[in-house]
Write an enzyme that holds these catalytic residues in place. Structure first.
Site, PDB file in Angstrom:
ATOM      1  N   ASP A 145       1.152  -1.293   0.277  1.00  0.00           N
ATOM      2  CA  ASP A 145       0.002   0.268   0.265  1.00  0.00           C
ATOM      3  C   ASP A 145       1.138   1.380   0.431  1.00  0.00           C
ATOM      4  OD1 ASP A 145      -2.721  -1.472   0.357  1.00  0.00           O
ATOM      5  OD2 ASP A 145      -3.127  -1.525   2.310  1.00  0.00           O
TER       6      ASP A 145
ATOM      7  N   ASP B 117      -4.439  -3.074   4.922  1.00  0.00           N
ATOM      8  CA  ASP B 117      -5.099  -2.696   6.396  1.00  0.00           C
ATOM      9  C   ASP B 117      -6.547  -2.742   6.158  1.00  0.00           C
ATOM     10  OD1 ASP B 117      -5.651  -0.449   4.145  1.00  0.00           O
ATOM     11  OD2 ASP B 117      -4.293   1.325   5.273  1.00  0.00           O
TER      12      ASP B 117
ATOM     13  N   ASP C  76      -9.279  -5.799   2.007  1.00  0.00           N
ATOM     14  CA  ASP C  76      -7.832  -6.025   1.442  1.00  0.00           C
ATOM     15  C   ASP C  76      -7.778  -8.007   2.035  1.00  0.00           C
ATOM     16  OD1 ASP C  76      -6.911  -4.196   0.428  1.00  0.00           O
ATOM     17  OD2 ASP C  76      -6.585  -3.626   2.026  1.00  0.00           O
TER      18      ASP C  76
END
Length: 1021
Positions: free
Chosen positions: A447, A752, A756
């Site tokens: 990310d 997070d 996901d």
């Protein structure tokens, strides 16, 4: 006044204390409630008139139809609703009962909770609630005791074979040499086995305790609660009944409770019910919330009604203990290897047994005087039995040597050690296998926000219309436009602003983006959040999630009863929903093709400066449109008026550039997958080193939608080249992971958000974020990065490689010992009819090499050398060609030297047979000590590099040498040795030290990359 009060209380005392025993539960409850209320009122009246406290006071009796029951002192401080009623209310979803209590507000009142500000939350209030309703902890089954691990160790097949050998050796030894000396061999095997069991049990017991500690850490979730009007983070274990908890997407519901307020709340109750459909929770039809369930959409505030063991989840969890017997893939492979080596040992032992028996019965075996030991019928039966016992003992000794019982111990030690160290390096391992797999990772999909960046966001740019408004010049903007922006910020948010007093510092809560926007609106636009919230009623909310990338709110103003919709989200998405915009003067201007193009350029300009661009839009809704929206539960998404754009700066983390370069240098490809637009993604990726400044980004940077729309063949062809995927959805991330795995990559993924979870589960190693990560993401991951920092991901990669390398070092070292000992004993037994190393001596070698060797090599810390190699990937064998080269060279040297000593040692050194046997034993042990240095580096020629930093390694070697000296010089009877002089010690050390130059020379020999076994298979075909 006080006299009347005292008199009344004196009259009630006899009735309070004298209660019929045969009361029904319902009567007792009514009487208890009556007395509590009566006494409370009396006390309030008493204190209002400033009457001094008295220990014993009495009231006049109530109506004669009532019976008084005994009231305990602590009932005066209890709540007007009990735990049983609360538990039953929520567990049974009893709406009728809830109405009887006066609805959710009635329950809140009974629990003395202010629905807006929460409980008081001071020390006394928390203690009182703990005493009345319990704490939010579960009673778990007791941890496994040390005895459990001892029993488990005894179940090991290796241990059972060793114990069988010890029993045979003990029986045959006593039979052959009598009790006084015959117990040495068998007894020492027993001692050695029990030492191995003790070390293994202690290690497993400590690992289990470590798991318990990690479990406590991983279960210690931070929950956002509102206490005394202030939002604050508290541990899940500190939540009490009556708390007002703020829930958002991805949160785990921490206790049972009731819905207070919120919008579009969707709950995943599959952990409780097994049903995959999401359940809508609201204030009218279904206000019930259960501990352990997950928030999948919307946000809300809930009232806690049950905690800990009073919740349904608590009842379930109390019967579940964490499974710490998880076997990692590497442990499974090692067990297979141990079993294979054990089988080879048994085959060799059987061969030795047959050869020695043939030699004996054919008269080839001679005694000390050179006479044949077996002379047919002339030989006594006792002599035959003693000879057979000796032969079987020799065969048993070979089995003992062949089984590398140190391998499982080495894995346990290195995993336990690395887990502990990784915790200190901000990585909490949830699944043991991830420690090993991470070392083989070939690709990391990361990310951007909070991982590559600091997640410390600040609004640094504001555009109104097509002009940028400089900081401090907001007074030039039309007041009603500022008012609309403030309204959109205050009501379309999951964050909050708190200030305890006018002089105190403002506290902002929510996600980093929400906090940045709130602080900007309050400090720069002078937004009064509480005032705005009170002036409007929220009708419907569309919560933000990573798929929609926007959030909206439908509200009604109390002043003029008009209805308005506000949107906030990714700038290009919000601009696409708008047909006009405000300029700084407050004039509405139609948005044509040119102005849309201009806005796109503004957004791209912000993004190129690494700014996250957020847009605000507004529209007044007519009554007809409002009716349609209320019916369809959907907000207006077109014809909006653009209020403005803000650019939010989120600086890159210090050291992230180096961490990315380290990963790339180690042969690991780093890909950035983000929800931001292409220009922001490019700018950040270049700043972090994922993209080079001069790199051609064609094919290297794609949008999620573009990647999604590729054909499967195109995706497989292009996936390796992609470095950045912008505007991606969680589905795109999952798609990329699946493509990479199909191409043979070992994939690590950071995530997070709740969405996901599929990608984290699909990846070989799921890395969730400890600070920003939702509980759903953490549960789906293998490792939790506690500081949300990409540098910690690179550290995990180093540790993963370290675990794998340490185990390979030990395997090379262990197998060298096993191969040398096996061949030496086999050759000597077949050619001379005796074994040079006794069972005690071989067990001693096994013990110091397995236990102490495992400790020394399995606890090496990561070095930079590890990051210079390519990742192992999926297919590389455990024992590489390099390891075969090293171990065979050392084993061959030891075999040649020790067999020379065995057959020619007496004449070379001019010593007796007993001293020669001691020389063989001492040289063999010292060879392993020197070879332990060689095992430190599988490929590097300088085996001493960094040795001064590994104090444990040096300490263990010192202990090994001291113990060997004691064994040779002082334990003559037990070890079957003779004392050696200085010259003989020097000779032993000189021979052993030769393993260093041999190890150095051997490393000049190149070996093929393709594993030897696969080459042999091809040759056979």
């Amino acid at each position: 006044m006080s006299k009347i009060f005292l008199t009344n209380l004196e009259q009630i005392e006899p009735l309070v204390l004298d209660v019929p025993i045969t009361l029904s539960k319902s009567n007792k409850r009514w009487q208890s409630a009556f007395v509590t209320i009566y006494c409370s009122r009396a006390l309030i009246s008493f204190f209002q008139n400033s009457v001094p406290k008295k220990k014993s006071v009495k009231l006049s009796p109530p109506h004669s139809s009532c019976t008084i029951l005994d009231v305990k002192t602590d009932q005066l401080y209890s709540f007007s609703i009990d735990q049983t009623s609360l538990t039953k209310l929520v567990k049974e979803k009893h709406l009728e009962k809830l109405r009887e209590f006066g609805g959710v507000n009635g329950v809140a009142s009974a629990l003395e909770t202010n629905v807006e500000n929460g409980i008081k939350g001071d020390g006394n209030d928390i203690i009182r609630r703990h005493e009345a309703f319990g704490s939010n902890t579960y009673s778990k089954p007791p941890s496994k005791s040390f005895i459990h691990f001892v029993v488990e160790a005894f179940k090991d097949v290796t241990i059972l074979i060793l114990l069988g050998c010890a029993a045979l050796s003990l029986g045959f030894g006593i039979k052959e040499n009598g009790l006084k000396e015959g117990w040495y061999d068998g007894g020492s095997i027993f001692i050695a086995v029990f030492l191995v069991i003790a070390v293994s049990s202690v290690s497993n017991f400590r690992q289990n305790r470590q798991f318990d500690k990690l479990s406590k850490v991983s279960n210690n979730i931070q929950i956002e609660v509102e206490r005394d009007g202030r939002r604050q983070q508290v541990s899940i274990f500190e939540i009490v009944v009556g708390d007002a908890i703020c829930l958002k997407i991805g949160d785990q519901v921490p206790a049972d409770g009731l819905f207070l307020e919120g919008h579009s709340l969707q709950i995943d109750e599959s952990s409780m019910t097994g049903e995959s459909d999401h359940v809508e929770v609201n204030g009218s039809q279904n206000p019930f919330l259960y501990s352990g369930t997950k928030v999948v959409d919307g946000y809300a505030k809930m009232l806690v009604t049950s905690v800990g063991m009073s919740t349904t989840w608590g009842e379930m969890m109390s019967s579940i203990s964490r499974d710490t017997d998880e076997q990692t893939p590497l442990q499974a492979r090692l067990n297979k290897l141990t079993s294979s080596i054990g089988k080879v040992g048994l085959a060799v032992a059987f061969l030795v047994l047959v050869v020695l028996l043939i030699r004996y019965f054919t008269g080839t075996t001679k005694d000390e005087n050179g006479n044949a030991e077996f002379n047919g019928s002339k030989t006594k039966v006792d002599d035959i039995v003693n000879a057979i016992v000796g032969i079987v003992a020799a065969a048993v000794t070979i089995v003992v040597v062949a089984i590398p019982e140190g391998l499982p111990l080495a894995v346990t030690l290195t995993l336990a050690y690395s887990m502990k160290k990784m915790m200190a390096d901000q990585a909490m391992v949830r699944k043991l296998s991830a420690c090993e797999t991470m070392g083989s990772a070939t690709t990391i999909c990361t990310d951007k926000t909070g991982t590559l960046t600091l997640n410390q966001m600040k609004v640094t740019k504001f555009c109104l219309g097509q002009e940028s408004v400089i900081e401090g010049a907001y007074s030039s903007v039309a007041p009603h436009v500022i008012q609309l922006i403030c309204e959109g910020v205050a009501l379309n948010t999951t964050g909050s602003v708190y200030q305890s007093s006018l002089d105190s510092k403002l506290e902002f809560s929510g996600s980093p983006t929400e906090k940045a926007i709130l602080s900007w609106a309050v400090l720069e636009l002078n937004m009064e959040m509480d005032k705005l919230i009170r002036s409007c009623t929220i009708l419907h909310v569309e919560a933000f999630n990573s798929k929609k990338k926007r959030s909206g709110v439908l509200l009604s103003r109390k002043t003029d009863c008009t209805t308005h919709v506000h949107w906030k989200g990714a700038a290009e998405m919000i601009v696409a929903m708008c047909s006009s915009y405000y300029d700084a003067s407050g004039i509405i201007i139609d948005m044509n093709t040119d102005s849309k193009l201009k806005f796109e350029q503004i957004i791209q300009g912000m993004a190129a400066s690494s700014l996250r661009c957020i847009a605000f839009a507004h529209k007044q809704v007519s009554e007809e449109e409002h009716g349609d929206e209320a019916e369809n539960k959907k907000l207006k998404e077109d014809g909006l008026i653009l209020l403005g754009l803000v650019g939010i700066k989120d600086p890159c983390r210090p050291g992230v550039n180096k961490a990315v370069l380290d990963c790339q240098y180690a042969g690991v490809n780093v890909k950035m997958i983000t929800g931001d637009n292409v220009f922001t993604a490019k700018a950040i990726a270049t700043e972090c080193g994922i993209l080079r400044p001069d790199q051609d980004t064609t094919g290297a940077v794609v949008e999620g939608e573009e990647f999604r729309n590729y054909t499967p063949e195109e995706r497989m062809e292009k996936v390796d080249k992609i470095c950045v995927m912008a505007r991606s959805s969680p589905f795109d991330k999952l798609l990329m992971v699946q493509c990479l795995k199909l191409k043979g990559h070992v994939v690590a993924v950071t995530g997070d958000g709740t969405n996901d979870a599929p990608a984290l589960k699909e990846a070989d190693i799921g890395l969730s974020m400890g600070i920003q990560g939702t509980e759903v993401a953490k549960e789906s991951s293998d490792i939790v990065i506690l500081d949300d920092n990409f540098a910690s991901v690179a550290t995990v990669l180093r540790w993963g490689r370290c675990v794998y390398a340490n185990i390979q070092k030990f395997i090379q070292f262990q197998l060298t010992v096993n191969v040398a000992a096996l061949v030496i004993n086999f050759v000597a037994a077949v050619s001379a009819g005796e074994v040079p190393l006794t069972a005690v001596q071989l067990l001693w070698v096994n013990l110091i090499m397995d236990t102490l060797g495992a400790l020394a090599l399995a606890t090496e810390s990561p070095t930079n050398d590890l990051m210079e190699k390519k990742p192992a990937g999926r297919t590389e064998p455990l024992i590489t060609n390099i390891m075969w080269r090293n171990l065979l060279a050392q084993a061959l040297y030891q075999i040649v030297v020790l067999l020379t000593l065995q057959f020619k040692g007496e004449s070379i050194f001019g010593v007796s047979e007993k001293v020669k046997d001691t020389l063989v034993f001492n040289t063999f042990v010292l060879c392993q000590v020197f070879n332990e240095f060689n095992a430190r580096k599988l490929e590097k020629k300088n085996v001493f590099k960094g040795i001064h930093r590994n104090k444990l390694f040096l300490g263990i070697l010192a202990i090994t040498i001291v113990l060997q000296v004691v064994m040779v010089e002082f334990l003559k009877e037990f070890a079957d040795t003779e004392r050696l002089n200085w010259g003989q010690w020097g000779a032993c050390i000189g021979i052993a030290a030769m393993s260093w130059p041999i190890g150095w020379v051997v490393k000049f020999i190149d070996v093929p990359e393709k594993p030897i076994l696969s080459i042999l298979k091809i040759t056979k075909q």
